[in-house]
Design an enzyme around this catalytic site. Structure first.
Site, PDB file in Angstrom:
ATOM      1  N   ASP A   8      38.611  40.254  18.695  1.00  0.00           N
ATOM      2  CA  ASP A   8      38.726  39.810  20.002  1.00  0.00           C
ATOM      3  C   ASP A   8      37.491  40.502  21.104  1.00  0.00           C
ATOM      4  O   ASP A   8      37.559  39.752  22.260  1.00  0.00           O
ATOM      5  CB  ASP A   8      39.729  41.039  20.688  1.00  0.00           C
ATOM      6  CG  ASP A   8      41.186  40.617  19.959  1.00  0.00           C
ATOM      7  OD1 ASP A   8      41.201  39.380  19.534  1.00  0.00           O
ATOM      8  OD2 ASP A   8      42.182  41.264  20.216  1.00  0.00           O
TER       9      ASP A   8
ATOM     10  N   LYS B 247      43.101  31.888  16.670  1.00  0.00           N
ATOM     11  CA  LYS B 247      43.627  32.816  17.893  1.00  0.00           C
ATOM     12  C   LYS B 247      44.159  31.671  18.883  1.00  0.00           C
ATOM     13  O   LYS B 247      44.539  30.553  18.516  1.00  0.00           O
ATOM     14  CB  LYS B 247      42.230  33.490  18.375  1.00  0.00           C
ATOM     15  CG  LYS B 247      41.930  34.314  17.449  1.00  0.00           C
ATOM     16  CD  LYS B 247      42.740  35.543  17.307  1.00  0.00           C
ATOM     17  CE  LYS B 247      42.288  36.815  16.587  1.00  0.00           C
ATOM     18  NZ  LYS B 247      42.938  37.942  16.502  1.00  0.00           N
TER      19      LYS B 247
END
Length: 441
Positions: free
Chosen positions: A321, A348
């Protein structure tokens, strides 16, 4: 919402970091599985957390958000439900009657989907899981195959799927490099089964920090999990007994955007963080130091201050992330930065490797995109004329490119900026407090 961001640099200052979305998901789920009602304190509420709360309500929990906290009456709790506090949130009912089909709308939240699949199976719920955005494209087949070997079958391997049957205890075998969310879902679910279970990993685990967060939450709620040589051993027949009040910890993933801004162009502090948190994205502090920036810690605040930065190599396997905002940091560093072991970013909310390569090139940064990595050469030479960035409905792309605009001195327009509501609805409010100039188009 499309938003134009001026290249006005940010001022020095502090940001009060909202609660961790990851910790919030876990707290809500554990509280919903507990034997007693509880109150959670979450600073900040996002679309992903709303999805988890909504699905837990469909499973039978009762959840109400009030200014004083989030009140949770667990699934199947026999205690009376105070009507002035519990069960009125969003007009939801208390879930399905036994045997009936209930719908779990996961929105765009991968965590919600992957955590609750095994939990629904452990509870023996007949459920239809739905989602939107890219969520129906994101892989869940590996988890569903393993659940099918243990008594719980789905009618497909992508959303929407209908789940029926009840999980049985046993040995669950998974690769460690597909999604830590599969493992978290099983860690929540398997203690509820009769009989001992084991999770065995066939490959090295990635995003281990998220597993550590799960184990911390389980311990807080009285669940015993023992680490084994290649995974974990989980006794069955356990019951969740948590604190009647619990505070979610601050979000290192969101803090990273402000810390990078401070490292590039001044000095920005982030308040409300646990310096000993198991969150893997706490690594942002060490990475900025490695780049050459300065970080200082005082109690629950960390401050990043600008110093000349140089390119580094970054293994993204445990911190996927952070990659979008690390690309921005790399653009401000002299020389080349390689971010590798990043192939999972292609699945993602967007293909984050491709989208970040596209975005950085649009603002005049030299980028090389590879199947599993991205290489960025420091320096930013924005072209003449209007620069328009497509967020691809990805919250981390929006925030990374907003920080790129104010830190690298690039005026740009971001399409679909409302994507920040997925994890950080107050992001642009905080940007304005620090002197960022934005205009909604």
């Amino acid at each position: 919402m499309n938003i134009k961001i001026e290249k006005t640099p940010l001022k020095q200052g502090q940001v009060r970091i909202i609660s961790s979305k990851s910790d919030g998901h876990r707290s809500l789920i554990a509280a919903a599985l507990a034997e007693e009602e509880s109150v959670l304190f979450v600073d900040g509420w996002s679309e992903d957390m709303e999805a988890t709360a909504r699905c837990l309500q469909s499973l039978g929990a009762e959840i109400e958000r009030e200014p004083s906290g989030i009140y949770v009456m667990p699934i199947g709790c026999p205690l009376p439900c105070p009507v002035d506090r519990i069960g009125q949130a969003n007009g939801q009912g208390i879930g399905q009657a036994d045997g009936q089909l209930c719908t779990l709308d996961c929105g765009e939240s991968g965590s919600t989907l992957r955590f609750l699949l095994p939990i629904a199976g452990a509870l023996g719920k007949h459920c239809r899981f739905e989602g939107k955005g890219r969520l129906p494209e994101r892989p869940i087949g590996v988890l569903l195959d393993e659940m099918a070997r243990h008594g719980c079958k789905a009618d497909g391997d992508h959303l929407p799927v209908t789940l029926e049957g009840k999980l049985t205890a046993g040995v669950y075998t998974l690769p460690g490099n597909v999604s830590s969310q599969f493992i978290t879902g099983l860690l929540f679910a398997l203690p509820l089964l009769e009989g001992e279970s084991e999770i065995r990993l066939t490959t090295k685990i990635e995003s281990k920090g998220y597993i550590d967060m799960t184990l911390k939450t389980l311990k807080t709620f009285g669940i015993t999990v023992t680490e084994a040589e290649s995974g974990w051993s989980i006794p069955g027949g356990q019951k969740y007994h948590g604190p009647r009040m619990r505070y979610a910890e601050g979000d290192w993933s969101n803090a990273a955007f402000w810390l990078v801004a401070g490292a590039i162009g001044g000095s920005i502090g982030c308040q409300g963080l646990d310096m000993e948190s198991p969150q893997g994205d706490r690594a942002i502090a060490a990475l900025l130091e490695e780049f050459g920036a300065e970080t200082k810690v005082a109690l629950n605040q960390i401050t990043a201050t600008h110093k000349e930065m140089k390119g580094i190599r970054i293994d993204a396997s445990q911190i996927p992330d952070l990659v979008p905002i690390l690309c921005v940091a790399a653009a401000a560093a002299e020389g080349k930065t390689e971010i590798y072991n990043a192939g999972r970013l292609r699945m993602k909310e967007s293909d984050r490797l491709a989208v970040m390569a596209e975005c950085m090139q649009k603002i005049g940064v030299e980028v090389e995109e590879r199947p599993d990595s991205i290489i960025i050469t420091g320096g930013c030479n924005p072209p003449e004329g209007e620069i328009v960035i497509d967020s691809h409905n990805d919250h981390r792309i929006v925030m990374a490119m907003a920080i790129a605009a104010v830190s690298l001195g690039v005026e740009l327009t971001i399409l679909g900026a409302e994507a920040v509501n997925k994890s950080y609805p107050s992001f642009f409010i905080e940007l304005a407090k620090l002197g960022g100039v934005t205009n909604v188009l």
